[in-house]
Enzyme design. Structure first.
Site, PDB file in Angstrom:
ATOM      1  N   CYS A 275       0.814  -1.220   0.000  1.00  0.00           N
ATOM      2  CA  CYS A 275       0.000   0.000   0.000  1.00  0.00           C
ATOM      3  C   CYS A 275       0.845   1.267   0.000  1.00  0.00           C
ATOM      4  O   CYS A 275       0.434   2.288  -0.573  1.00  0.00           O
ATOM      5  CB  CYS A 275      -0.954   0.011   1.190  1.00  0.00           C
ATOM      6  SG  CYS A 275      -0.171  -0.268   2.799  1.00  0.00           S
TER       7      CYS A 275
ATOM      8  N   HIS B 289      -2.397   6.815   3.614  1.00  0.00           N
ATOM      9  CA  HIS B 289      -0.965   7.042   3.700  1.00  0.00           C
ATOM     10  C   HIS B 289      -0.601   8.325   2.952  1.00  0.00           C
ATOM     11  O   HIS B 289      -1.241   8.680   1.957  1.00  0.00           O
ATOM     12  CB  HIS B 289      -0.187   5.896   3.064  1.00  0.00           C
ATOM     13  CG  HIS B 289      -0.253   4.607   3.810  1.00  0.00           C
ATOM     14  ND1 HIS B 289      -0.737   4.487   5.092  1.00  0.00           N
ATOM     15  CD2 HIS B 289       0.138   3.347   3.444  1.00  0.00           C
ATOM     16  CE1 HIS B 289      -0.643   3.223   5.478  1.00  0.00           C
ATOM     17  NE2 HIS B 289      -0.117   2.517   4.493  1.00  0.00           N
TER      18      HIS B 289
END
Length: 353
Positions: free
Chosen positions: A133, A258
């Site tokens: 990710c 993120h």
């Protein structure tokens, strides 16, 4: 192939955090599937989950569960994927795996559809890997810039949400926030650690009211596994096996999404206007960049959305060949479930071509 002529899709790990997002995404994207089969561990067998407006009962993970499956999406721990993906392939499925089990296997393509969709066809083991990710948060934007300017060096720092550590990470942050709420902190060393006590969960230090410069497990020379993933996966996806990459991964008190700062050096001189034009038109990228108006991406803006968001686009102060960027991406959507679904759609398109 399903009786309708549409491929049968299996979601392995359907009851997990990424699996739940996957079911949402399957309900939001084009309806190209026949049967959608939900597979999970024995404790989840018999649960019914909503998929495309229908209730589907979860079945247990077994060899027989893959009979008749054309494409199997794996959202499970590395060791489960390593054991079961070859079994699914042997039963006739193409596996799209979201774990780290096969990402660096030279016989398994590591695919981001906006960057290297051609790689999906070269899968001698019958498996296609989905990147980490953190890598996915930056790689769509970097891929677009690399195609135009030719990337030659990369320096990144990540600011990773706790959901990247799974449900335990989310639960830990919430528990810690409740423990520190209303207390006077930030004046003495160890204030936060004393407040949260042993409630550090999967993190080596408290993450509430803190940043933790560590994600993953220890690797050689003090690097973390998460940092090595970013380097190795970026090299493989971009086809640059010798690309110099320096990474520092940091965990921050954000639930989902993120963020990364990116310093990217290219083969020749670059301009901000040229970079902005590329990013503004790149598939899967949103350019959100007007600092004067207070416009740049933050996790609070980006969570729940699919694209990579890019802002703070600047040329490096002392290097006309380098750009500075700030990027954000929902680590459960594009960072996991969405990219996996997009790969599956590429594989399905082969069968109807």
């Amino acid at each position: 192939m399903a009786p309708t002529g549409r491929p049968t899709l299996a979601v392995v790990g359907a009851t997990g955090a990424v699996g739940a997002v996957m079911l949402q995404i399957l309900s939001q994207r084009a309806d190209i599937w026949g049967e959608i089969r939900l597979i999970a561990s024995p404790r989840s067998v018999g649960r019914k989950l909503a998929v495309r407006g229908a209730e589907v009962e979860v079945v247990g993970l077994s060899e027989e569960a893959f009979d008749g499956v054309d494409i199997a999406l794996f959202d499970v721990p590395d060791e489960v994927a390593a054991a079961w993906a070859p079994i699914a392939v042997a039963r006739g499925a193409v596996v799209v795996d979201n774990s780290a089990a096969f990402r660096l296997d030279p016989e398994v393509p590591l695919v981001v559809p906006e960057v290297n969709p051609h790689a999906v066809r070269m899968r001698p083991r019958g498996i296609v890997a989905n990147p980490n990710c953190t890598t996915l948060t930056m790689i769509v934007a970097l891929g677009a810039l690399h195609a135009e300017f030719g990337l030659r060096e990369l320096v990144v720092s990540s600011y990773q949400a706790v959901s990247g550590a799974g449900q335990a990470g989310v639960d830990t942050l919430r528990a810690q926030m409740s423990l520190v709420a209303g207390t006077e902190l930030g004046t003495k060393p160890g204030d936060v650690r004393r407040a949260v006590g042993e409630q550090t969960g999967p993190f080596p230090e408290p993450v509430a009211l803190n940043v933790v410069p560590w994600a993953g497990s220890l690797r050689e020379d003090g690097w973390s596994s998460e940092e090595m993933k970013v380097r190795d996966e970026a090299r493989k996806i971009l086809g640059l096996p010798q690309l110099p990459v320096a990474v520092t991964c940091v965990r921050v008190p954000v639930v989902t999404t993120h963020s990364l700062t990116v310093h990217a050096r290219f083969q020749g001189e670059v301009t901000v206007d040229g970079a902005r034009e590329i990013l503004a038109t790149a598939p899967g990228v949103v350019l959100y960049d007007d600092p004067e108006a207070g416009e740049f991406p933050t996790p609070a803006d980006v969570v729940g959305t699919d694209p990579t968001w890019v802002g703070r686009v600047r040329r490096a102060l002392d290097d006309p060949t380098a750009l500075e960027l700030f990027v954000c991406g929902d680590n459960l959507r594009k960072g996991a479930a969405l990219n996996t679904a997009q790969i599956a759609e590429l594989v399905a398109a082969e069968r109807t071509a």
